[in-house]
Design an enzyme around this catalytic site. Sequence first.
Site, PDB file in Angstrom:
ATOM      1  N   HIS A  18       0.839  -1.190   0.000  1.00  8.82           N
ATOM      2  CA  HIS A  18       0.000   0.000   0.000  1.00  8.82           C
ATOM      3  C   HIS A  18       0.881   1.250   0.000  1.00  8.82           C
ATOM      4  O   HIS A  18       2.105   1.159  -0.090  1.00  8.82           O
ATOM      5  CB  HIS A  18      -0.995  -0.012   1.165  1.00  8.82           C
ATOM      6  CG  HIS A  18      -0.354   0.007   2.519  1.00  8.82           C
ATOM      7  ND1 HIS A  18      -0.611  -0.935   3.473  1.00  8.82           N
ATOM      8  CD2 HIS A  18       0.547   0.822   3.074  1.00  8.82           C
ATOM      9  CE1 HIS A  18       0.099  -0.668   4.558  1.00  8.82           C
ATOM     10  NE2 HIS A  18       0.809   0.394   4.336  1.00  8.82           N
ATOM     11  N   HIS A  21       3.914   1.497   2.397  1.00 11.41           N
ATOM     12  CA  HIS A  21       5.103   0.758   1.954  1.00 11.41           C
ATOM     13  C   HIS A  21       5.830   1.548   0.859  1.00 11.41           C
ATOM     14  O   HIS A  21       7.058   1.646   0.832  1.00 11.41           O
ATOM     15  CB  HIS A  21       4.717  -0.598   1.351  1.00 11.41           C
ATOM     16  CG  HIS A  21       4.047  -1.539   2.303  1.00 11.41           C
ATOM     17  ND1 HIS A  21       2.795  -2.055   2.057  1.00 11.41           N
ATOM     18  CD2 HIS A  21       4.441  -2.076   3.479  1.00 11.41           C
ATOM     19  CE1 HIS A  21       2.455  -2.878   3.049  1.00 11.41           C
ATOM     20  NE2 HIS A  21       3.440  -2.900   3.925  1.00 11.41           N
ATOM     21  N   CYS A 126      -1.181 -13.599  21.383  1.00  8.59           N
ATOM     22  CA  CYS A 126      -2.032 -13.155  20.277  1.00  8.59           C
ATOM     23  C   CYS A 126      -1.373 -13.581  18.967  1.00  8.59           C
ATOM     24  O   CYS A 126      -0.248 -13.191  18.680  1.00  8.59           O
ATOM     25  CB  CYS A 126      -2.226 -11.640  20.268  1.00  8.59           C
ATOM     26  SG  CYS A 126      -3.067 -11.066  18.768  1.00  8.59           S
ATOM     27  N   CYS A 129      -0.532 -10.638  16.548  1.00 12.35           N
ATOM     28  CA  CYS A 129       0.648  -9.862  16.928  1.00 12.35           C
ATOM     29  C   CYS A 129       1.891 -10.737  16.938  1.00 12.35           C
ATOM     30  O   CYS A 129       3.004 -10.235  16.880  1.00 12.35           O
ATOM     31  CB  CYS A 129       0.496  -9.264  18.324  1.00 12.35           C
ATOM     32  SG  CYS A 129      -0.906  -8.170  18.520  1.00 12.35           S
ATOM     33  N   CYS A 143      -6.786  -9.352  22.881  1.00 17.93           N
ATOM     34  CA  CYS A 143      -5.580  -8.635  22.491  1.00 17.93           C
ATOM     35  C   CYS A 143      -5.879  -7.133  22.401  1.00 17.93           C
ATOM     36  O   CYS A 143      -6.867  -6.742  21.789  1.00 17.93           O
ATOM     37  CB  CYS A 143      -5.098  -9.138  21.123  1.00 17.93           C
ATOM     38  SG  CYS A 143      -3.931  -8.025  20.323  1.00 17.93           S
ATOM     39  N   HIS A 146      -5.627  -6.119  18.477  1.00 17.30           N
ATOM     40  CA  HIS A 146      -6.562  -6.708  17.513  1.00 17.30           C
ATOM     41  C   HIS A 146      -7.959  -6.937  18.085  1.00 17.30           C
ATOM     42  O   HIS A 146      -8.875  -7.316  17.359  1.00 17.30           O
ATOM     43  CB  HIS A 146      -6.005  -8.024  16.980  1.00 17.30           C
ATOM     44  CG  HIS A 146      -4.742  -7.848  16.188  1.00 17.30           C
ATOM     45  ND1 HIS A 146      -3.497  -7.820  16.777  1.00 17.30           N
ATOM     46  CD2 HIS A 146      -4.552  -7.644  14.875  1.00 17.30           C
ATOM     47  CE1 HIS A 146      -2.580  -7.635  15.827  1.00 17.30           C
ATOM     48  NE2 HIS A 146      -3.183  -7.511  14.672  1.00 17.30           N
ATOM     49  N   LYS A 294      -3.345   7.130  11.307  1.00 17.49           N
ATOM     50  CA  LYS A 294      -2.292   6.384  10.650  1.00 17.49           C
ATOM     51  C   LYS A 294      -2.851   5.642   9.441  1.00 17.49           C
ATOM     52  O   LYS A 294      -3.891   5.017   9.504  1.00 17.49           O
ATOM     53  CB  LYS A 294      -1.676   5.386  11.632  1.00 17.49           C
ATOM     54  CG  LYS A 294      -0.504   4.633  11.032  1.00 17.49           C
ATOM     55  CD  LYS A 294      -0.025   3.530  11.956  1.00 17.49           C
ATOM     56  CE  LYS A 294       0.960   2.631  11.225  1.00 17.49           C
ATOM     57  NZ  LYS A 294       1.363   1.466  12.015  1.00 17.49           N
ATOM     58  N   LYS A 297      -4.349   2.164   9.488  1.00 21.95           N
ATOM     59  CA  LYS A 297      -5.548   1.899  10.279  1.00 21.95           C
ATOM     60  C   LYS A 297      -6.798   2.425   9.591  1.00 21.95           C
ATOM     61  O   LYS A 297      -7.883   2.387  10.140  1.00 21.95           O
ATOM     62  CB  LYS A 297      -5.412   2.553  11.661  1.00 21.95           C
ATOM     63  CG  LYS A 297      -4.400   1.859  12.561  1.00 21.95           C
ATOM     64  CD  LYS A 297      -4.282   2.564  13.898  1.00 21.95           C
ATOM     65  CE  LYS A 297      -3.208   1.898  14.758  1.00 21.95           C
ATOM     66  NZ  LYS A 297      -2.898   2.715  15.944  1.00 21.95           N
TER      67      LYS A 297
END
Length: 501
Positions: A18, A21, A126, A129, A143, A146, A294, A297
């Site tokens: 995305h 990156h 988790c 993670c 978690c 998540h 971010k 997210k």
Amino acid sequence: MPRIYLTTPIYYVNDVPHVGHAYTTLNADAVARWHRLLGDDVYFLTGTDEHGLKIQRSAEENGLSPIEQADRTSVRFRETWELLDISNDDFIRTTEHRHHVAVQELLTRAYDNGYIEKNVYEGAYCVSCEAYYTDDELVEGNCPIHKRPVEQMSEDNYFFRLSAFADRLEAWLTDTPDAITPDGYRNEALGLIRQGLDDVSISRTSITWGVPVPWDEGHVFYVWYDALINYATAVGFGADPERFETWWPATHHVLGKDILRFHCVYWPAMLLAAGIEPLPRFHVHGFLLVGGEKMSKTGINKIAPAELVADFGVDGFRYALLRDNSFGPDSEFSYEALLGRYNSDLANNYGNLVQRVCTVVVKQCGGVGPPPRPDSPLAVVATAAYRETAEAWDRFQPAVALDATWRLIRETNEFLARNEPWKMEPGPEVDAIMGDALEALRIVCILASPAVPTASATAWARIGMDGAVGEQRLPEAAEWGQYPGGSAIGAGDPLFPRLKA
RNA sequence: GGCGACGUAGCUCAGUUGGUGAGAGCGCUCGACUCAUAAUCGAGAGGUCGGGAGUUCAAAUCUCCCCGUCGCUACCA
């Protein structure tokens, strides 16, 4: 010859490429290209991180083997970097044999040096993670990241004695001001170290999809500790000591602030544990924010770079991302901002300048580019632009560098408006003005090429220059007065067609 | 709670070790020009540099407090 070994993080194949990156990779690519212009020996690495439980489980869900699962996504990264004109010299996958060799060698050295020891670990784990949590870290039993149920697990683990390196890490960061840039991130790393370092678990018995621990069958290394070692693998660690010695002292890691702890604390400690020095340098950038959140997210991460490339072209996407988001702090990212930056800087300034200069040369100079004047008023502007551009690239500040380069473009537009060669009768005066403008463009093409390689190559040819713009050698090539004159110049399509909102 | 970062023109951001009347780009207004992709050039409007106090001959820049946003980290009697 100066040498630089540049790396991006290796991207985890659980996620498709995305814009986040792409941002990291583009910054590293542009810096790599700048150093090639300087004539430095450059090795530029990117790749994919492919081990861990998450991949193992995705594979099971998809009815694939783990390597098939990894292959699928790894190739997407490779394709994306090709699309974006990323000039990496190597693409490493952690599932490659060379990497297993290096991981085992490096961690065996740390083990032999007494920095890795066995212990029992149990707790809430988790899977997403790939990390354990203490009970009070859990949110309603789930978690905290998540929000999904955790699993109670217990296993024999090997622990890395991170705590043994606190003093040496602190000394390293205190004594090496440019170990981590921008400076704020060095302070963050120091803060992490001063808060105290706990030993960390670095192996798992619960999974098989990883690099085996060579001295204890049934254990594989936890994905993070295998992943970081890719940087050593790619320059020959464990296989070609001479090659490793050549590149390692020139190592520069580019990364986002989310992985600062692993890179700037754990990784240096691992290197010290294995007796490897000097420690690399780190260049940390912030997040791209969409409406203050971010990137990863929000839904925008569903936008593949390819979609933006379709609208703005490769160079348009590259330029806008590099120019609009200064390297270090978080910065806002939006389609509207990309569009504005594309139209103003690329279509209106760079592209349009090439266009008008070529047209005037055709109409007023018989289609032959005249040579510049040694004492052109643009000469001092070009000299200053080069100096500022070079300094900014050296500091890992692409946005600042491009701003400095674009000042030469703006000044050249100004110069033309001031002299109005299109109003003059053809002759020496027009030739002098246009020669100066062509020379300014020649220099612009070179300085802009790390960000907009394809368009700069096109413009380079358009103004009648021979050879490849990427093969010019700085700083000599930026010195005023080298436009040869006498080249045929014709009209052409706009470099960057203006886009409607 | 602790540690740290950030808060500068409508927008996105620059502002080295405190010092000419606070900047850039974009956007906006007006004007010029017409070689050029309705591009370019010039002029202008627009900011109590989050708020307050302090240090100093002098602070956006140092100190303290407060407000707001965020990250890391530790956790409640």
